[in-house]
Scaffold this active site. Structure first.
Site, mmCIF file in Angstrom:
data_model
loop_
_atom_site.group_PDB
_atom_site.id
_atom_site.type_symbol
_atom_site.label_atom_id
_atom_site.label_comp_id
_atom_site.label_asym_id
_atom_site.label_seq_id
_atom_site.Cartn_x
_atom_site.Cartn_y
_atom_site.Cartn_z
ATOM 1 C CG ASP A 1 -3.239 -1.211 -6.236
ATOM 2 O OD1 ASP A 1 -3.092 -1.746 -7.322
ATOM 3 O OD2 ASP A 1 -3.292 -1.789 -5.225
ATOM 4 C CG MET B 1 -7.082 -3.378 -6.541
ATOM 5 S SD MET B 1 -5.695 -4.280 -6.857
ATOM 6 C CE MET B 1 -6.221 -5.861 -7.080
ATOM 7 C CB CYS B 2 -4.716 -1.463 -0.571
ATOM 8 S SG CYS B 2 -6.501 -2.425 -0.640
ATOM 9 N N GLY B 3 -2.536 0.058 -0.673
ATOM 10 C CA GLY B 3 -1.296 0.434 -0.055
ATOM 11 C C GLY B 3 -1.100 -0.181 1.325
ATOM 12 C CB THR C 1 -4.086 3.590 2.034
ATOM 13 O OG1 THR C 1 -3.390 3.226 0.992
ATOM 14 C CG2 THR C 1 -3.262 4.323 3.034
#
Lengths: 448, 235, 296
Positions: free
Chosen positions: A214, C1-3, C144
């Protein structure tokens, strides 16, 4: 008289060495006990692992029709970076030169790589230590590596590069940084890396300003902004979990993905790391291709495979399994003259022999390639060595074309997994092709 | 800025970072000094990254990752906080953050100056290669990790493992240091260091307000420069 | 892996706008997690009643299920999810009955005020489907997802409920979750997916079942969970934040008199009212942060 005749000695068994504690293992224990330092060396995994040798092509006969050698076209060109970059890279052959640093290699060796690659219309790659004039000047197409240490990284060179390769890891040491010993931190190398001369330099294993896909996505966006979205961005990973790493590289926005198997070389890393971390190249290709296919990105995001590529058959097999191109490192050094028997007596003086020399980090390479010693460096003539590399690349390409034509392909990229069978169950499982003479593909429904 | 300076306004609520950067990249050395006022940055990434001209960019608000990344020559003022890797790999010029900076501020930067008005988070100055960083607040853990050259000056405190595996960078800290990293030691503050520190105060516009003798200096013990088994626990 | 995002309102007058604020924050985090999205909102509660958030395949007839269940139940349908409000005393019975008669229905969360929604797709679409912007509440968290090693499925989406009115979202990658998962199984805590984040959620559930408070359970995770993580957890009365000791994964917080907000990046906070005057900072590694309505 009988008492004077010696009884026959009881038969003794032959001396027997342990398979577990073999001669090499015991020499390593003695070395560790004497020095207190783990063994550091160059090159990739030396243990025997399933490889492309265990695959065979099914040539054409009655059900498929072959192409005539030399007369009927068999294309070899490849375009890399078609996804986002304004200026994708066009190569005449699907064999590129892998990243190797100035520092680990001499300036003339980098020049020779550039000359050989350029003569054949393919690319070279910088390494951990920045871009040299020798290399840029002699490479028509140059890929600039973006590494955790960022030694010598600067925006002028980024703009001079034709592509940028974000290095997450390499096959010899997925998850590890490197180590360049003091003998090779010459004044010039030290200046380029902003390090004190002669120290044992350690390289970081993670990038300093991002971790994970990310955040890599944001890093790639920055690199694209800096280069006005012109240059292809590669992401290079060491083969460990290639399915996930490939998928995440795609999600992070890569144009090209480089997957490097455990036979891939390094300038200097712990032997224990090289031999025990990562998976063979053969086991990595199909996983990476599957990830691209699952995302609908096969051939849209290009895949370069490296680690133990030696000849045109390896090239053809990697392409048949779904790669777009391969990269060579160790083989290119051998073509330049690394480990050449002409230096046998000097290798012996170093306690090794031609073909086994891997102490590239010590800077005493008799062939004058992996060194910063001015006298040794003179042994490599970059023009002649470049010519040798060009010859070798030409042979590999001809070999790959020979195989492709025999399978009826007018372009090497039309080779398919179905053109292959495996000689061993291991190779069949890893490459996901049938065991020769059967329709059995072991582990076909397994998860990665 | 003199009266002849051309001023341009860019609103990132209406145009993209791509358009802004493309315009700024088109300015070449020797072009007239110009001032670019950027409104509504909204935490967007890579604002004013890759500049190579002696222009001034004033960003009115918080920026995201890598603002001023790989900067050469330009002066970039951020009226707000900065995200990860502000001024990463800067070569020359000035980046000034009025608020706090996130982690890896000034990472791997070779030159120029980075002035942070507030605090900087973890890994400030990681692998720095010649930049001068001044943090008016405090810095987080692992700051100046593997720092190779340049100076990191901290008016406040430093977190854990300051200067771990440091090479030849110089660290000046006024407040407390939670812990020093491997191979980082306190060093004598000589006149030359006080003079260097005074120059950093000038950069930050606080010369005359702070006494250099309130600072302690930290640098490399140079024990890890050559691998030795007795240091193995530090690797 | 993210928000990840989180919003805790101090000012009650903002409660009708919670969903609107949270959905805007979530949408901005699309780049960090385009695969799936989810959120938990802590809305109105009724004394003596529990809300069960149910999820079922597209087109499922929740109304029919409610009829079959009988008793005193109120149903609010939202696409693939539905909130079933039942008397506290009947919760276990209702859950058992659902498990028996409707195996295609999953109870994704339960609690006095928590409602939990997640689905595969872009965050904007997920928020839109469930009409997040129209929800009101006191606090909420959202996520997310960019899937790393587990599949892109609704089950793999966050938040993961860790117990009544408790849920967790995660950014990072745990390196010992297989081992922790085996220990949890021995302890009788079920982890349904391959997802490392669900292991983290299950771990907190287990610690709290052992009598630890949420804050203490988060402290425990510093010893037992290895790898990189930023957790945001929600409870009936507040939310907490924890980053691993290395703290590579990003986190930004903002506080004003009206709210406390969390975002993986500042961008997520940029649209909040009064953000220009908020105190904005980065949470420190290995430190448990907690905001509690009861204490506020």
């Amino acid at each position: 008289m009988n008492e004077h005749i010696k009884p026959p000695a009881a038969p003794r068994t032959l001396p027997r060495e342990s398979a577990t504690f073999d001669a090499y293992t015991m020499s390593e224990i003695r070395r560790a006990a004497a020095t207190g330092i783990y063994d550091i060396r160059g090159a990739g995994a030396k243990r025997k692992v399933p490889h492309f040798d265990d695959l065979l092509f099914l040539g054409a006969s009655m059900s498929r029709y072959p192409l005539e050698g030399y007369r009927e076209r068999c294309g070899t060109d490849v375009v890399l970076g078609t996804r986002f970059a304004k200026k994708p890279i066009h190569l005449k052959i699907p064999i590129t030169i892998a990243g190797m640093s100035f520092g680990s290699l001499s300036g003339p060796a980098k020049e020779a790589l550039g000359r050989g690659a350029t003569a054949m219309g393919t690319s070279t790659t910088t390494g951990d230590g920045g871009m040299t004039q020798e290399e840029r000047g002699h490479s028509q197409t140059l890929v600039y590596q973006y590494l955790p240490s960022r030694y010598g990284m600067n925006p002028d060179d980024i703009r001079k590069a034709d592509a940028i390769e974000v290095v997450v890891g390499q096959g010899a040491k997925p998850g590890g940084g490197g180590m360049l010993l003091g003998q090779k931190i010459s004044p010039r190398v030290a200046k380029m890396r902003t390090l004190p001369e002669g120290i044992d330099q350690r390289s970081a294993c993670r990038h300093p300003d991002w971790t994970g896909p990310d955040d890599l996505e944001i890093k790639i966006e920055e690199l694209r902004e800096i280069t006005d979205w012109e240059k292809p961005i590669y992401v290079k990973v060491g083969a460990a979990r290639p399915y996930y790493d490939t998928a995440l590289s795609v999600k992070a926005g890569a144009d090209v993905i480089v997957v490097d198997g455990m036979q891939g070389g390094t300038a200097a890393t712990q032997e224990v790391f090289i031999e025990n971390v990562g998976i063979p190249t053969l086991a990595a290709v199909r996983q990476a291709v599957k990830a691209l296919q699952d995302l609908g990105m096969h051939r849209k995001v290009q895949l370069i495979v490296s680690g133990g590529i030696r000849n045109g058959a390896d090239v053809a097999k990697a392409l048949a399994l779904g790669a777009d191109a391969v990269a060579i490192g160790t083989a290119a050094l051998v073509a330049l003259g690394d480990n050449d028997p002409q230096w046998e007596s000097e290798y012996e003086a170093l306690g090794t022999r031609a073909g086994a020399y891997d102490d590239w980090h010590e800077g005493r390479d008799p062939a004058g390639i992996t060194t910063q010693d001015p006298e040794l460096m003179k042994r490599l003539d970059p023009v002649r060595a470049g010519r040798r590399l060009a010859n070798y690349l030409a042979v590999m390409t001809l070999e790959a074309q020979t195989i492709a034509r025999a399978c009826g392909k007018s372009h090497v990229h039309n080779l398919e997994p179905e053109d292959l069978v495996a000689l061993t169950i291991e190779a069949a499982a890893m490459a996901q092709v049938p065991l020769a003479g059967t329709n059995w593909v072991p582990g076909q429904d397994g998860r990665f | 800025m003199n009266a002849g300076t051309q001023t341009h306004a860019v609103d990132l609520a209406r145009s993209s970072v791509r358009e802004l950067n493309a315009t700024l990249h088109a300015l070449k050395e020797g072009s007239n000094a110009s001032l670019w006022r950027v409104a509504n940055p909204g935490g967007l990434h890579a604002i004013a990254a890759g500049l190579d001209a002696p222009v001034t960019v004033e960003v009115d608000g918080p920026v995201g990752y890598y603002c001023g990344g790989m900067n050469k020559q330009a002066t970039i003022l951020i009226r707000g906080s900065a995200g990860v890797g502000v001024a990463e790999n800067m070569m020359s010029g000035l980046v000034q953050v009025e608020g706090d900076a996130s982690q890896a501020a000034g990472a791997t930067a070779h030159g120029g100056a980075l002035i942070i008005g507030g605090n900087a988070a973890a890994r400030c100055g990681i692998s720095m290669k010649g930049i001068d960083i001044v943090v008016k607040g405090s810095v987080g853990h692992m700051s100046a990790f593997m720092a190779q050259a340049g100076t990191l000056t901290v008016f406040g405190d430093a977190g854990e493992a300051l200067g771990d595996s440091i090479y030849e960078a110089r660290l000046y800290v006024r407040g407390s240091v939670t812990s020093l990293g491997a191979d980082c030691i306190e060093k004598e503050m000589r006149d030359e260091h006080k003079a260097q520190l005074f120059e950093r105060f000038k950069l930050a516009g606080v010369d005359g307000e702070i006494d250099p003798s309130e600072f302690k200096r930290y640098g490399s013990a140079r024990q890890l420069y050559h691998f030795h088994v007795d240091n193995a626990s530090a690797y | 892996m993210c928000g990840i995002v989180g919003l805790f309102l101090k000012d009650k007058s903002l409660e009708p706008k919670l969903g609107e604020m949270l959905s805007q924050m979530l949408e901005v985090m699309t780049d960090r997690g385009p695969d799936s999205a989810g959120f938990a909102v802590y809305g109105a509660s009724e004394p003596g009643r529990v809300k069960l958030t149910l999820r079922a395949p597209e087109g499922y007839d929740f109304a029919a299920l409610k009829e079959t269940l009988g008793g005193d139940a109120q149903l609010t349908e939202r696409e693939t999810h539905a909130v079933l409000s039942v008397p506290e005393a009947s919760v276990d019975g209702v859950k058992a009955k659902i498990a028996a008669i409707a195996p295609e229905v999953t109870v994704v969360g339960a609690g006095a005020s928590m409602e939990l929604y997640k689905e595969v797709g872009l965050p904007r679409d997920v928020a839109g489907r469930f009409k997040l912007a129209q929800m009101s509440g006191s606090h909420g968290i959202g996520h997310t997802r960019m899937a790393t090693e587990s599949a892109v499925t609704t089950n793999g989406a966050h938040p993961f409920s860790t117990g009544d009115d408790q849920c967790l979202v995660h950014n990072g990658s745990l390196s010992n979750h297989r081992g922790v998962r085996r220990e949890l199984e021995r302890q009788g805590v079920t982890v349904k997916t391959d997802n490392d984040s669900e292991v983290a959620a299950g771990y907190l559930t287990w610690r709290m079942r052992e009598g630890r408070s949420l804050g203490e359970a988060l402290e425990d995770s510093l010893d037992d969970l290895d790898g990189f993580y930023t957790f945001v957890v929600g409870t009936e009365t507040g939310f907490g934040v924890l980053r691993d000791p290395i703290a590579c994964k990003p986190a930004v917080m903002a506080e004003t008199d009206e709210y406390v907000a969390f975002g993986s990046e500042y961008r997520a906070l940029a649209g909040l009212p009064g953000i220009e005057n908020a105190r904005v900072w980065e949470p420190e590694p290995a430190k448990v942060y907690f905001w509690d309505r009861a204490a506020a």
